[in-house]
Design an enzyme around this catalytic site. Structure first.
Site, PDB file in Angstrom:
ATOM      1  N   SER A  13      78.349  35.206  51.757  1.00 24.37           N
ATOM      2  CA  SER A  13      77.754  35.896  50.626  1.00 24.37           C
ATOM      3  C   SER A  13      77.555  37.553  50.849  1.00 24.37           C
ATOM      4  O   SER A  13      77.695  38.098  50.003  1.00 24.37           O
ATOM      5  CB  SER A  13      76.371  35.182  50.341  1.00 24.37           C
ATOM      6  OG  SER A  13      75.156  35.395  51.473  1.00 24.37           O
ATOM      7  N   LEU A  85      81.234  34.028  63.854  1.00 21.49           N
ATOM      8  CA  LEU A  85      80.557  33.528  64.841  1.00 21.49           C
ATOM      9  C   LEU A  85      81.323  33.328  66.152  1.00 21.49           C
ATOM     10  O   LEU A  85      80.973  32.686  67.141  1.00 21.49           O
ATOM     11  CB  LEU A  85      79.988  32.065  64.498  1.00 21.49           C
ATOM     12  CG  LEU A  85      79.140  32.046  63.402  1.00 21.49           C
ATOM     13  CD1 LEU A  85      78.667  30.565  62.883  1.00 21.49           C
ATOM     14  CD2 LEU A  85      77.898  33.015  63.475  1.00 21.49           C
ATOM     15  N   HIS A 104      72.457  41.130  62.227  1.00 22.73           N
ATOM     16  CA  HIS A 104      72.012  40.048  62.841  1.00 22.73           C
ATOM     17  C   HIS A 104      70.687  39.518  61.977  1.00 22.73           C
ATOM     18  O   HIS A 104      69.716  40.313  61.720  1.00 22.73           O
ATOM     19  CB  HIS A 104      71.461  40.396  64.309  1.00 22.73           C
ATOM     20  CG  HIS A 104      70.813  38.972  64.884  1.00 22.73           C
ATOM     21  ND1 HIS A 104      72.030  38.213  65.596  1.00 22.73           N
ATOM     22  CD2 HIS A 104      69.702  38.734  65.254  1.00 22.73           C
ATOM     23  CE1 HIS A 104      71.254  37.157  65.840  1.00 22.73           C
ATOM     24  NE2 HIS A 104      69.927  37.649  65.844  1.00 22.73           N
ATOM     25  N   ASP A 145      75.307  40.947  70.543  1.00 24.75           N
ATOM     26  CA  ASP A 145      74.106  41.647  69.839  1.00 24.75           C
ATOM     27  C   ASP A 145      73.494  42.706  70.852  1.00 24.75           C
ATOM     28  O   ASP A 145      72.111  42.670  70.662  1.00 24.75           O
ATOM     29  CB  ASP A 145      73.100  40.264  69.553  1.00 24.75           C
ATOM     30  CG  ASP A 145      73.436  39.148  68.407  1.00 24.75           C
ATOM     31  OD1 ASP A 145      74.355  39.721  67.898  1.00 24.75           O
ATOM     32  OD2 ASP A 145      72.952  38.302  68.515  1.00 24.75           O
TER      33      ASP A 145
HETATM   34  C1  GAR Z   1      73.782  36.317  57.641  1.00 25.58           C
HETATM   35  O1  GAR Z   1      72.407  35.966  57.456  1.00 25.58           O
HETATM   36  C2  GAR Z   1      73.964  37.201  58.797  1.00 25.58           C
HETATM   37  O2  GAR Z   1      73.015  37.927  59.264  1.00 25.58           O
HETATM   38  C3  GAR Z   1      73.979  35.776  59.755  1.00 25.58           C
HETATM   39  O3  GAR Z   1      74.772  34.787  59.193  1.00 25.58           O
HETATM   40  C4  GAR Z   1      74.364  34.869  57.733  1.00 25.58           C
HETATM   41  C5  GAR Z   1      75.595  34.781  57.127  1.00 25.58           C
HETATM   42  O4  GAR Z   1      75.365  34.447  55.638  1.00 25.58           O
HETATM   43  N1  GAR Z   1      74.704  36.549  61.004  1.00 25.58           N
HETATM   44  C6  GAR Z   1      74.450  35.957  62.431  1.00 25.58           C
HETATM   45  O5  GAR Z   1      73.484  35.023  62.537  1.00 25.58           O
HETATM   46  C7  GAR Z   1      75.317  36.551  63.389  1.00 25.58           C
HETATM   47  N2  GAR Z   1      74.496  36.269  64.766  1.00 25.58           N
HETATM   48  P1  GAR Z   1      76.576  34.606  54.760  1.00 25.58           P
HETATM   49  O6  GAR Z   1      77.935  34.026  55.248  1.00 25.58           O
HETATM   50  O7  GAR Z   1      76.034  34.049  53.398  1.00 25.58           O
HETATM   51  O8  GAR Z   1      76.889  36.150  54.577  1.00 25.58           O
END
Ligand code: GAR
Length: 190
Positions: A13, A85, A104, A145
């Site tokens: 998203s 990831l 993050h 991070d």
């Molecule tokens: C987001 O909230 C991002 O900050 C997080 O994954 C989500 C992805 O959402 N990232 C992490 O946790 C990285 N350590 P999305 O696929 O809907 O954009």
């Protein structure tokens, strides 16, 4: 006009939000989406948006040349990690030094590091009894991070918050701030 590649592993998203924002930017466009997972919903989003996309499998990310060549041949100037990831290979980190950003979903340095992603983060924040959480946008280096923090924004954690409700508050903050911070960073390069 710079070309941005967005790296994702899941829903995408943020990737879609970045794509839409940069359609109206004079600094850059999102021209490539990389997913570390074939089943990521982000790939469906990319297809719907007409955005060039590819899956980089684990073995391909370990190959020092593969990913770099794929980015270079598309003229990618800047990399944005949005829910990616996998570990970014060192070859890419070196080639794109100072030109990779990550978001993050917590206030680093708390709740960061390996295994801390998506709802795992929100659950840990709630279980720790934190009164606030937020987002951190930072440069990417070789360790998870720990690159230089460029921006943070906070949100209250309410007593009845669940990992899901906290995730939607955090996503709202991400959609609001992430594209603008990426754009400001790209403008600094020029
Ligand atoms: C987001 O909230 C991002 O900050 C997080 O994954 C989500 C992805 O959402 N990232 C992490 O946790 C990285 N350590 P999305 O696929 O809907 O954009």
């Amino acid at each position: 006009m710079k070309n941005i590649a967005v790296f994702v592993s899941g829903s995408g998203s943020n990737a879609e939000n970045l794509f839409r924002y940069f359609e109206h930017s004079s600094a850059a466009r999102v021209t490539f989406l990389v997913s570390s997972r074939r089943e990521a919903y982000a790939l469906t989003r990319a297809a719907n948006l007409g955005l060039d996309a590819a899956v980089f499998f684990r073995e391909q990310l370990r190959d020092p040349e593969f990913a770099l060549q794929e980015l270079k041949r598309r003229g990618i100037d800047y990399i944005v990690l949005a829910g990616f990831l996998a570990l970014v290979p060192e070859t890419i980190i070196r080639a794109y030094a100072g030109r990779i950003l990550n978001i993050h979903p917590a206030l680093l340095p708390k709740f960061g590091g390996k295994g801390m992603y998506g709802e795992h983060v929100h659950r840990a924040v709630i279980e720790a009894g934190e009164r606030q959480s937020g987002i951190t946008i930072h440069r990417v280096n070789e360790a998870y991070d720990s690159g230089r923090i460029l921006f943070q924004a906070a949100v209250d954690v309410d007593p009845d918050d669940t990992p899901q409700s906290l995730a939607s508050k955090i996503h709202a903050l991400e959609y609001l701030h992430f594209p603008k911070i990426v754009e400001a960073e790209i403008l600094k390069l020029e």
